[in-house]
Structures are given as C-alpha cells and as structure tokens.
Write an enzyme that holds these catalytic residues in place. Structure first.
Site, PDB file in Angstrom:
ATOM      1  N   LYS A 239       7.701 -11.454   2.528  1.00  0.00           N
ATOM      2  CA  LYS A 239       7.925 -11.305   1.085  1.00  0.00           C
ATOM      3  C   LYS A 239       9.300 -10.681   0.797  1.00  0.00           C
ATOM      4  O   LYS A 239       9.964 -11.054  -0.161  1.00  0.00           O
ATOM      5  CB  LYS A 239       6.837 -10.419   0.445  1.00  0.00           C
ATOM      6  CG  LYS A 239       5.416 -10.941   0.646  1.00  0.00           C
ATOM      7  CD  LYS A 239       4.394 -10.151  -0.152  1.00  0.00           C
ATOM      8  CE  LYS A 239       4.316  -8.666   0.145  1.00  0.00           C
ATOM      9  NZ  LYS A 239       3.874  -8.269   1.460  1.00  0.00           N
TER      10      LYS A 239
ATOM     11  N   ARG B 171       9.624   1.443  11.546  1.00  0.00           N
ATOM     12  CA  ARG B 171       8.893   2.299  10.603  1.00  0.00           C
ATOM     13  C   ARG B 171       7.609   2.829  11.231  1.00  0.00           C
ATOM     14  O   ARG B 171       6.966   2.112  11.996  1.00  0.00           O
ATOM     15  CB  ARG B 171       8.555   1.490   9.341  1.00  0.00           C
ATOM     16  CG  ARG B 171       9.702   1.464   8.375  1.00  0.00           C
ATOM     17  CD  ARG B 171       9.570   0.448   7.281  1.00  0.00           C
ATOM     18  NE  ARG B 171       8.228   0.238   6.762  1.00  0.00           N
ATOM     19  CZ  ARG B 171       7.947  -0.682   5.847  1.00  0.00           C
ATOM     20  NH1 ARG B 171       8.896  -1.448   5.373  1.00  0.00           N
ATOM     21  NH2 ARG B 171       6.721  -0.839   5.407  1.00  0.00           N
TER      22      ARG B 171
ATOM     23  N   ARG C 187      -3.360  -1.191   8.042  1.00  0.00           N
ATOM     24  CA  ARG C 187      -2.787  -1.708   6.792  1.00  0.00           C
ATOM     25  C   ARG C 187      -3.362  -3.090   6.472  1.00  0.00           C
ATOM     26  O   ARG C 187      -3.580  -3.428   5.313  1.00  0.00           O
ATOM     27  CB  ARG C 187      -1.261  -1.796   6.892  1.00  0.00           C
ATOM     28  CG  ARG C 187      -0.587  -0.441   6.815  1.00  0.00           C
ATOM     29  CD  ARG C 187       0.850  -0.529   7.258  1.00  0.00           C
ATOM     30  NE  ARG C 187       1.737  -1.088   6.257  1.00  0.00           N
ATOM     31  CZ  ARG C 187       2.945  -1.575   6.528  1.00  0.00           C
ATOM     32  NH1 ARG C 187       3.390  -1.607   7.757  1.00  0.00           N
ATOM     33  NH2 ARG C 187       3.713  -2.029   5.575  1.00  0.00           N
TER      34      ARG C 187
HETATM   35  P1  AMP Z   1       4.738  -1.962   1.582  1.00  0.00           P
HETATM   36  O1  AMP Z   1       6.137  -1.703   2.052  1.00  0.00           O
HETATM   37  O2  AMP Z   1       4.647  -2.885   0.416  1.00  0.00           O
HETATM   38  O3  AMP Z   1       3.821  -2.387   2.714  1.00  0.00           O
HETATM   39  O4  AMP Z   1       4.179  -0.550   1.041  1.00  0.00           O
HETATM   40  C1  AMP Z   1       4.185   0.596   1.858  1.00  0.00           C
HETATM   41  C2  AMP Z   1       3.127   1.572   1.383  1.00  0.00           C
HETATM   42  O5  AMP Z   1       3.373   1.977   0.018  1.00  0.00           O
HETATM   43  C3  AMP Z   1       1.703   1.023   1.338  1.00  0.00           C
HETATM   44  O6  AMP Z   1       1.091   1.050   2.628  1.00  0.00           O
HETATM   45  C4  AMP Z   1       1.044   1.976   0.345  1.00  0.00           C
HETATM   46  O7  AMP Z   1       0.806   3.243   0.934  1.00  0.00           O
HETATM   47  C5  AMP Z   1       2.155   2.170  -0.685  1.00  0.00           C
HETATM   48  N1  AMP Z   1       2.078   1.157  -1.767  1.00  0.00           N
HETATM   49  C6  AMP Z   1       2.978   0.161  -2.010  1.00  0.00           C
HETATM   50  N2  AMP Z   1       2.613  -0.586  -3.063  1.00  0.00           N
HETATM   51  C7  AMP Z   1       1.442  -0.066  -3.508  1.00  0.00           C
HETATM   52  C8  AMP Z   1       0.536  -0.416  -4.552  1.00  0.00           C
HETATM   53  N3  AMP Z   1       0.758  -1.474  -5.354  1.00  0.00           N
HETATM   54  N4  AMP Z   1      -0.588   0.343  -4.720  1.00  0.00           N
HETATM   55  C9  AMP Z   1      -0.815   1.419  -3.941  1.00  0.00           C
HETATM   56  N5  AMP Z   1      -0.020   1.789  -2.913  1.00  0.00           N
HETATM   57  C10 AMP Z   1       1.106   1.072  -2.678  1.00  0.00           C
END
Ligand code: AMP
Length: 236
Positions: free
Chosen positions: A18, A165, A176
């Site tokens: 994405k 990360r 996740r």
């Molecule tokens: P990502 O980089 O999109 O995988 O996001 C990293 C982390 O940010 C996730 O594992 C959540 O802890 C938090 N996070 C990101 N977007 C959201 C969302 N829409 N709702 C809740 N937590 C979020």
C-alpha cells in the site's frame, strides 16, 4: 462548479504494498497520502505526549482506540491540501472507523469513495516484511528483496542507517496479521457494494499501478495530462 472530493481507501494487511502504491498514486493524482501508521510513528519519533503514550501499542501491533485515531484523521483530512481528495493508507481499520469516516465526509460536502483491497498470502507477507527497512529519520521505506543487503544499508536521502522496524519481526508480523484479519476483515463486507476493487498484491508494483490508474482514469477529473505524464514515469 467545484469537483467532488475524491477519497481513495487502501485496505490490505501490512506489507501488501500500500505504501508504494500510495506514493505513486498520490503523485499521479496530486493528492496527499495519509498513512495513519506513519502519522503515529512521527509522533513517537518527535517524542510528543501522544508518542510516549502509544509507543508500546505500536510495537505490539495492537490498534489504537477508535476515538483516538478518528479525531487524528478528522483533523488531518480537514486540512486545505485534502480539499480535492486524499489517499487513506491504514484507515479505516475497523467498521466503527469506516462509519465515522462516512459521517465526517457526509457532513463535509460528500466525497466519491474508491476502495482498493490489496490481497496477498501470509507467506508472501512474512517474506516481504522481513526484508523491509526504514529510515529512522525521514521514514522512507525500502526493500532488500532482490539485492544484497549491503546495497540498502543507508538512506539515500539523509545517509541514516536503515533499520528493520520492531513490528516487522516475525512474531509481531503474525500478531499484526491476526489483528488485521479480525478487525479489518469485516470492512470488506462494509465496502463491497460501492467502489470496491480487489487488487492482487502479488503482481509487480508497475502492473498494480497501471491497474489502479485504469480504475481511476475514467472517473478522475484530477488526473490531468500533466499528472498522466507523471504517472507514466512512475510506472516506467
Ligand atoms: P501500519 O504502519 O499501518 O501497519 O500501522 C502501524 C501501527 O499503527 C498499527 O499496528 C497500529 O498500532 C497503529 N495504527 C495505524 N492505523 C491505525 C488505525 N486506523 N486504527 C488503530 N490503530 C492504527
């Protein structure tokens, strides 16, 4: 008459591509890409109050409370650069967030919503995320796939040492993914009846960019000739 705001939502587990597609599409359509994960990591890097509160949640891969993330996103998409639209990467992640977004958009003059759901196998995801590296300073993401690790040790923007990360380690990845499937799976049903497109994320990045542009091209008033040239560069 002002063109309707266009909101593009990327659904898909972490590592489904994405981020790459967001950058390309954002450039092609001249609209900002809003990655909630990146907004939150910026808070952590900057050491803000919020950053200190959420550090452990981010590392565990758990989701932040809907109310917390909703107000953050509402604040961001109310900014002037989102007037014509934006790409949302990582939001909504729950049905409650999707409902919040719909209400917000309705109260803000409406929007044409297009949803791209990036589908990819679990094995492929673990492989991809294990090879993902990020610059701790500017946040740029790189993959060490297909090249010796030594070639991707430093960030080309600021020469910082790239890192893996903490939430890209195998246990955190599995966690996740489970969280993603539990919370975000129901969103497929929520959006299926309107502007919903499945994208096979196993295809090459260039192929996927073409596919996304192919869906958007006939609808987009923002996709000007200049932007199409940019888009062509991005995929060549
Ligand atoms: P990502 O980089 O999109 O995988 O996001 C990293 C982390 O940010 C996730 O594992 C959540 O802890 C938090 N996070 C990101 N977007 C959201 C969302 N829409 N709702 C809740 N937590 C979020």
């Amino acid at each position: 008459m002002q063109a309707q705001r266009r909101v593009i939502i990327f659904l898909g587990p972490p590592g489904s591509g994405k981020g790459t597609q967001g950058m390309r599409l954002g450039e092609a359509l001249a609209i900002p890409v809003i990655s909630t994960g990146e907004l939150l990591r910026n808070e952590c890097r900057a050491g803000t109050d919020l950053g200190r509160q959420i550090g452990a949640i981010l590392q565990s891969g758990q989701l932040l409370a809907d109310s917390q993330i909703n107000s953050m996103v509402a604040h961001r998409i109310a900014a002037a650069d989102c007037l014509h639209g934006c790409i949302l990467d990582g939001f909504p992640r729950t049905v409650a967030q999707a409902e919040f977004l719909d209400n917000w958009l309705e109260q803000s003059g409406g929007a044409e919503v297009t949803v791209f759901d990036f589908l990819v196998s679990v094995d492929e995801l673990i492989e991809r995320l294990g090879k993902r590296r990020q610059c701790p300073k500017c946040g740029c993401i790189f993959s060490t796939r297909g090249e010796p690790l030594a070639n991707r040790m430093t960030c080309p923007n600021d020469r910082s040492l790239l890192v893996s990360r903490t939430d890209d380690q195998p246990d955190a990845i599995r966690n996740r993914l489970q969280i993603y499937q539990r919370n975000t799976g129901p969103l497929t049903k929520y959006y299926r009846r309107r502007g919903y497109h499945r994208i096979s994320a196993a295809k090459s990045p260039d192929f996927i960019t073409e596919e996304l542009l192919g869906v958007l091209r006939p609808q987009s008033s923002n996709l000007t000739a200049a932007n199409l040239v940019l888009a062509a560069h991005a995929i060549n």
